[in-house]
Design an enzyme around this catalytic site. Sequence first.
Site, PDB file in Angstrom:
ATOM      1  CG  HIS A   1      -1.664   6.855  -0.889  1.00 24.04           C
ATOM      2  ND1 HIS A   1      -2.669   6.544  -1.774  1.00 24.04           N
ATOM      3  CD2 HIS A   1      -2.095   6.419   0.326  1.00 24.04           C
ATOM      4  CE1 HIS A   1      -3.661   5.948  -1.127  1.00 24.04           C
ATOM      5  NE2 HIS A   1      -3.330   5.855   0.150  1.00 24.04           N
TER       6      HIS A   1
ATOM      7  CE1 TYR B   1      -6.008  10.574  -3.583  1.00 14.91           C
ATOM      8  CE2 TYR B   1      -5.583   8.323  -2.849  1.00 14.91           C
ATOM      9  CZ  TYR B   1      -5.524   9.688  -2.628  1.00 14.91           C
ATOM     10  OH  TYR B   1      -4.984  10.169  -1.460  1.00 14.91           O
TER      11      TYR B   1
ATOM     12  CD  GLU C   1      -6.755   5.824   7.085  1.00 14.82           C
ATOM     13  OE1 GLU C   1      -5.622   6.321   7.269  1.00 14.82           O
ATOM     14  OE2 GLU C   1      -7.340   5.868   5.980  1.00 14.82           O
TER      15      GLU C   1
ATOM     16  CG  HIS D   1      -1.964   1.116   1.136  1.00  9.31           C
ATOM     17  ND1 HIS D   1      -2.975   1.110   0.207  1.00  9.31           N
ATOM     18  CD2 HIS D   1      -2.136   2.254   1.858  1.00  9.31           C
ATOM     19  CE1 HIS D   1      -3.739   2.184   0.368  1.00  9.31           C
ATOM     20  NE2 HIS D   1      -3.240   2.904   1.359  1.00  9.31           N
TER      21      HIS D   1
ATOM     22  NE  ARG E   1     -13.399   8.136   4.667  1.00 11.23           N
ATOM     23  CZ  ARG E   1     -12.493   8.794   3.956  1.00 11.23           C
ATOM     24  NH1 ARG E   1     -12.793   9.936   3.382  1.00 11.23           N
ATOM     25  NH2 ARG E   1     -11.276   8.308   3.832  1.00 11.23           N
TER      26      ARG E   1
ATOM     27  CG  HIS F   1      -8.080   3.668   1.919  1.00 13.59           C
ATOM     28  ND1 HIS F   1      -8.156   4.683   1.004  1.00 13.59           N
ATOM     29  CD2 HIS F   1      -6.766   3.402   2.077  1.00 13.59           C
ATOM     30  CE1 HIS F   1      -6.939   5.034   0.623  1.00 13.59           C
ATOM     31  NE2 HIS F   1      -6.075   4.267   1.258  1.00 13.59           N
TER      32      HIS F   1
ATOM     33  CG  HIS G   1      -5.595   1.961   6.835  1.00 15.86           C
ATOM     34  ND1 HIS G   1      -4.270   2.154   7.134  1.00 15.86           N
ATOM     35  CD2 HIS G   1      -5.861   2.785   5.781  1.00 15.86           C
ATOM     36  CE1 HIS G   1      -3.750   3.043   6.316  1.00 15.86           C
ATOM     37  NE2 HIS G   1      -4.691   3.444   5.480  1.00 15.86           N
TER      38      HIS G   1
ATOM     39  CG  ASP H   1      -1.075   4.883   3.997  1.00 14.21           C
ATOM     40  OD1 ASP H   1      -1.359   5.379   2.892  1.00 14.21           O
ATOM     41  OD2 ASP H   1      -1.833   4.951   4.971  1.00 14.21           O
TER      42      ASP H   1
ATOM     43  CG  HIS I   1     -10.509   6.594  -1.671  1.00 16.32           C
ATOM     44  ND1 HIS I   1     -11.101   6.974  -0.482  1.00 16.32           N
ATOM     45  CD2 HIS I   1      -9.260   7.105  -1.641  1.00 16.32           C
ATOM     46  CE1 HIS I   1     -10.246   7.688   0.224  1.00 16.32           C
ATOM     47  NE2 HIS I   1      -9.115   7.782  -0.455  1.00 16.32           N
TER      48      HIS I   1
ATOM     49  NE  ARG J   1      -9.995  14.700   3.761  1.00 17.75           N
ATOM     50  CZ  ARG J   1     -11.291  14.460   3.515  1.00 17.75           C
ATOM     51  NH1 ARG J   1     -11.664  13.304   2.977  1.00 17.75           N
ATOM     52  NH2 ARG J   1     -12.205  15.338   3.831  1.00 17.75           N
TER      53      ARG J   1
END
Length: 464
Positions: free
Chosen positions: A66, A126, A247, A64, A220, A244, A281, A332, A217, A87
């Site tokens: 990003h 993404y 989390e 995993h 959510r 995900h 997660h 991550d 994703h 975020r």
Amino acid sequence: MTTTGATGSTTLHAGHAHLPDGLARDVRITIAGGRFTEVIPGAPAQDGDTRLPGVVFPGLANAHSHAFHRALRGRTHDDGGTFWTWRERMYAVAAHLEPDSYLALARATYAEMALAGITAVGEFHYLHHGPGGRRYMDPNAMGRALVRAAADAGVRLTLLDTCYLVGGLTAAGHTPLEGTQLRFGDGDASTWSLRVDDLRDHTDGGPAHLRVGAAIHSVRAVPRDQLRPVAAWARRTGRPLHLHLSEQPAENQACLDHHGLTPTGLLEAEGVLGPDLTAVHATHLTDDDIALLGAHHTWACFCPTTERDLADGIGPARALRDAGARLSLGSDQHAVVDLLEEARALEMHERLATLERGRLSPDALLAAATAHESIGWPDAGRIQVGARADLVAVRTDTVRTAGSDPAQLLLSATAADVDTVVVDGETVVAGGRHRLGDVGALLHEAITPLWQQPPRDEREDTRS
């Protein structure tokens, strides 16, 4: 060390090596055509063998990643904050990236992974489109930048192209994409799959060692009626599927408020759970959630250094394993790039949560750190005839590892102790140095400009 060509071979000798049956002494390993062709324990070194230092492990799998989050390291700790304020910093970085700058950042990030012994990475991708949601002439320009970056850095890539359709979930329902999130969206699952159909695997040779996978994703970011189509596309095309899961407690509460189900329960109701699914997660789970994930033999990918950096919590790794789930590991957001540390943290977090030692054995931790199957490479992650020729030599004579039992080196070594990394028979790291040279300089050159630019107004360019 020399690399192997299409017809040539090379033989290595390891004083200790982790084989499928356990740790073995004096192992001669022959590689040809990117595969292990001979593995002989208890064999003395011969003239012409290349001697590997320390203990040799199978290549490590980062399930995993990003890549663009690497730019956040050391940039999010002022004023404390929460996952949600973190975020916003992440969105600020994403707003500035274009294919060329993404290539530079990802190349350096993947090279850092190679230095840490990672031979394959699952990139949860993404950041698809241009600022304001503008489409590039090549709709997969950002994804292709990642493919090239991994090839340059010498690691295999699983591009987990991620369906990301809405901005969030509340008790009242989903919210629309806004701001930087407009770069992530494809409209619906059908349009997303059409774009991803243009990407092709390269599993043996070609421009890169690439597998294309799929990701949801989160509950959510993908509405309920779009979950099943994404999973169906992945299964119809034989792709690994990731998402995900739970989390944050806020995610669970929103899902309960709107759907009357936990995120895991919603995935079960929509037919998403299965042995091809990796739940990333899996931190805040009910007992019923754990039983469901175990019954489906899903993968649970823990990212301990991220989960503690973001104050997410400690996930139930041992409980999931006992229920039948399989464990993998990821770095991550790359607050730390060190799969040895991620593996060690899996056990250490269990100790903190339960006040017991030995919750996960060194062998179980190594299995999680080498779980290439989770990202679609079932022929990797073991030093065995016929498997992909990935290996990592970890020194036993550093200030961190000197005196350690070779069988317990995973509990003392760090990425700084990695000496040699071979991926598909090619030497990528030798003597602790990556073939690209000064990776620290590459990271500095890629990251610094991202924090020197003024904030971009996402409204300035919204043409589609």
